[in-house]
Design a protein around this motif. Structure first.
Motif, PDB file in Angstrom:
ATOM      1  N   ASN A   1       0.845  -1.196   0.000  1.00  0.00           N
ATOM      2  CA  ASN A   1       0.000   0.000   0.000  1.00  0.00           C
ATOM      3  C   ASN A   1       0.884   1.252   0.000  1.00  0.00           C
ATOM      4  O   ASN A   1       2.120   1.151  -0.068  1.00  0.00           O
ATOM      5  CB  ASN A   1      -0.979  -0.012   1.182  1.00  0.00           C
ATOM      6  CG  ASN A   1      -0.274   0.048   2.528  1.00  0.00           C
ATOM      7  OD1 ASN A   1       0.926   0.372   2.602  1.00  0.00           O
ATOM      8  ND2 ASN A   1      -0.988  -0.261   3.598  1.00  0.00           N
ATOM      9  N   SER A   2       0.252   2.405   0.078  1.00  0.00           N
ATOM     10  CA  SER A   2       1.001   3.659  -0.083  1.00  0.00           C
ATOM     11  C   SER A   2       1.972   3.907   1.072  1.00  0.00           C
ATOM     12  O   SER A   2       2.876   4.730   0.958  1.00  0.00           O
ATOM     13  CB  SER A   2       0.039   4.832  -0.230  1.00  0.00           C
ATOM     14  OG  SER A   2      -0.792   4.915   0.903  1.00  0.00           O
TER      15      SER A   2
ATOM     16  N   THR B   1       6.776   4.606  -2.834  1.00  0.00           N
ATOM     17  CA  THR B   1       5.683   5.186  -2.054  1.00  0.00           C
ATOM     18  C   THR B   1       5.891   6.700  -1.936  1.00  0.00           C
ATOM     19  O   THR B   1       7.025   7.173  -2.082  1.00  0.00           O
ATOM     20  CB  THR B   1       5.676   4.572  -0.645  1.00  0.00           C
ATOM     21  OG1 THR B   1       6.946   4.797  -0.046  1.00  0.00           O
ATOM     22  CG2 THR B   1       5.383   3.083  -0.711  1.00  0.00           C
ATOM     23  N   PRO B   2       4.838   7.483  -1.633  1.00  0.00           N
ATOM     24  CA  PRO B   2       3.478   6.991  -1.368  1.00  0.00           C
ATOM     25  C   PRO B   2       2.558   6.988  -2.592  1.00  0.00           C
ATOM     26  O   PRO B   2       1.472   6.419  -2.517  1.00  0.00           O
ATOM     27  CB  PRO B   2       2.949   8.023  -0.368  1.00  0.00           C
ATOM     28  CG  PRO B   2       3.599   9.303  -0.814  1.00  0.00           C
ATOM     29  CD  PRO B   2       4.972   8.917  -1.313  1.00  0.00           C
ATOM     30  N   ASP B   3       2.982   7.582  -3.724  1.00  0.00           N
ATOM     31  CA  ASP B   3       1.993   7.771  -4.804  1.00  0.00           C
ATOM     32  C   ASP B   3       2.194   6.833  -5.994  1.00  0.00           C
ATOM     33  O   ASP B   3       1.380   6.813  -6.910  1.00  0.00           O
ATOM     34  CB  ASP B   3       1.997   9.222  -5.286  1.00  0.00           C
ATOM     35  CG  ASP B   3       3.377   9.657  -5.789  1.00  0.00           C
ATOM     36  OD1 ASP B   3       4.270   8.791  -5.959  1.00  0.00           O
ATOM     37  OD2 ASP B   3       3.557  10.874  -6.011  1.00  0.00           O
TER      38      ASP B   3
ATOM     39  N   SER C   1      -6.314   8.158  -7.786  1.00  0.00           N
ATOM     40  CA  SER C   1      -4.941   7.967  -7.304  1.00  0.00           C
ATOM     41  C   SER C   1      -4.584   6.482  -7.232  1.00  0.00           C
ATOM     42  O   SER C   1      -5.442   5.606  -7.391  1.00  0.00           O
ATOM     43  CB  SER C   1      -4.768   8.636  -5.949  1.00  0.00           C
ATOM     44  OG  SER C   1      -5.631   8.049  -5.009  1.00  0.00           O
TER      45      SER C   1
ATOM     46  N   ILE D   1      -3.354   3.352  -5.120  1.00  0.00           N
ATOM     47  CA  ILE D   1      -3.391   2.987  -3.700  1.00  0.00           C
ATOM     48  C   ILE D   1      -2.640   1.700  -3.384  1.00  0.00           C
ATOM     49  O   ILE D   1      -2.401   1.411  -2.214  1.00  0.00           O
ATOM     50  CB  ILE D   1      -4.844   2.864  -3.186  1.00  0.00           C
ATOM     51  CG1 ILE D   1      -5.626   1.789  -3.950  1.00  0.00           C
ATOM     52  CG2 ILE D   1      -5.542   4.222  -3.291  1.00  0.00           C
ATOM     53  CD1 ILE D   1      -7.000   1.503  -3.341  1.00  0.00           C
TER      54      ILE D   1
END
Ligand SMILES: [Cu+2]
Length: 204
Positions: free
Chosen positions: A61-62, A106-108, A195, A197
């Protein structure tokens, strides 16, 4: 990061008067065959000379935490089946694509680049000139529990190197991305899916 689970030699069909049993011979159950057929919207010749492959990769995950795995398996005569086994996905329809670079910073997750699209096609199954990106796939549904175990077909990519299909394991790999929203199958260049995730690096 990756684990190769299985690599079986592609079976060469010897001319012996019958071909109906071919799918049974390689262990493809009818359900999987039907799911893949849904995505077989375009005739393509797939050369199965290469060994069919299957591999499992962690999905993060992010925050960089592992939330499950994705297993990608070559399908004889077609592309791949993507088997998702992940948790903590927000309830609702979510987009999933292969993106062009095997990087999940991360995060995007912007490091994954745009959709994997080596043939420079238009995005989506419902675009004006539908000819989807190699990395395009249909949305999946996440339940309230956030636990998703589902299979998604893609008849345009391959884990091994098979003629007629775009290789996921190209020079810079690819990334599997899950988005915050659903893909509308139409908006260029990425279906207005929101976005990023979750991400998995698809590499040799
Ligand atoms: Cu995407």
């Amino acid at each position: 990061m990756k684990k190769i689970l299985l690599a079986t030699a592609a079976m060469t069909l010897v001319a012996c008067g019958g071909t109906d049993d071919a799918a049974d011979d390689v262990g493809i159950d009818d359900e999987t065959a039907n799911e893949v057929e849904m995505y077989d919207r375009f005739d393509r010749d797939v050369n199965d000379d290469a060994a069919l492959m299957s591999a499992t990769y962690p999905v993060i995950n992010s925050a960089g935490s592992e939330i499950g795995t994705v297993t990608i398996s070559d399908v004889e005569g077609s592309g791949v089946t993507v088997s998702l086994d992940v948790t903590a996905i927000p309830e609702g329809q979510r987009a999933i694509h292969f993106h062009e670079t095997g990087s999940c910073d991360t995060p995007d997750f912007q490091s994954a680049g745009g959709h994997y699209n080596p043939s420079n096609a238009n995005h989506g199954f419902e675009a004006d000139d539908p000819n989807p990106h190699a990395g395009d796939m249909e949305n999946f549904d996440a339940p309230a529990s956030g636990v998703v175990r589902t299979e998604i077909g893609n008849d345009r990519v391959t884990l091994s190197d098979r003629e007629g299909l775009a290789p996921l394991l190209d020079a810079n790999g690819t990334a599997l991305i899950i988005h915050a929203g659903a893909d509308d199958y139409e908006t260029q260049p990425s279906g207005d899916a929101g976005s990023r995730i979750a991400c998995a690096v698809i590499e040799p």
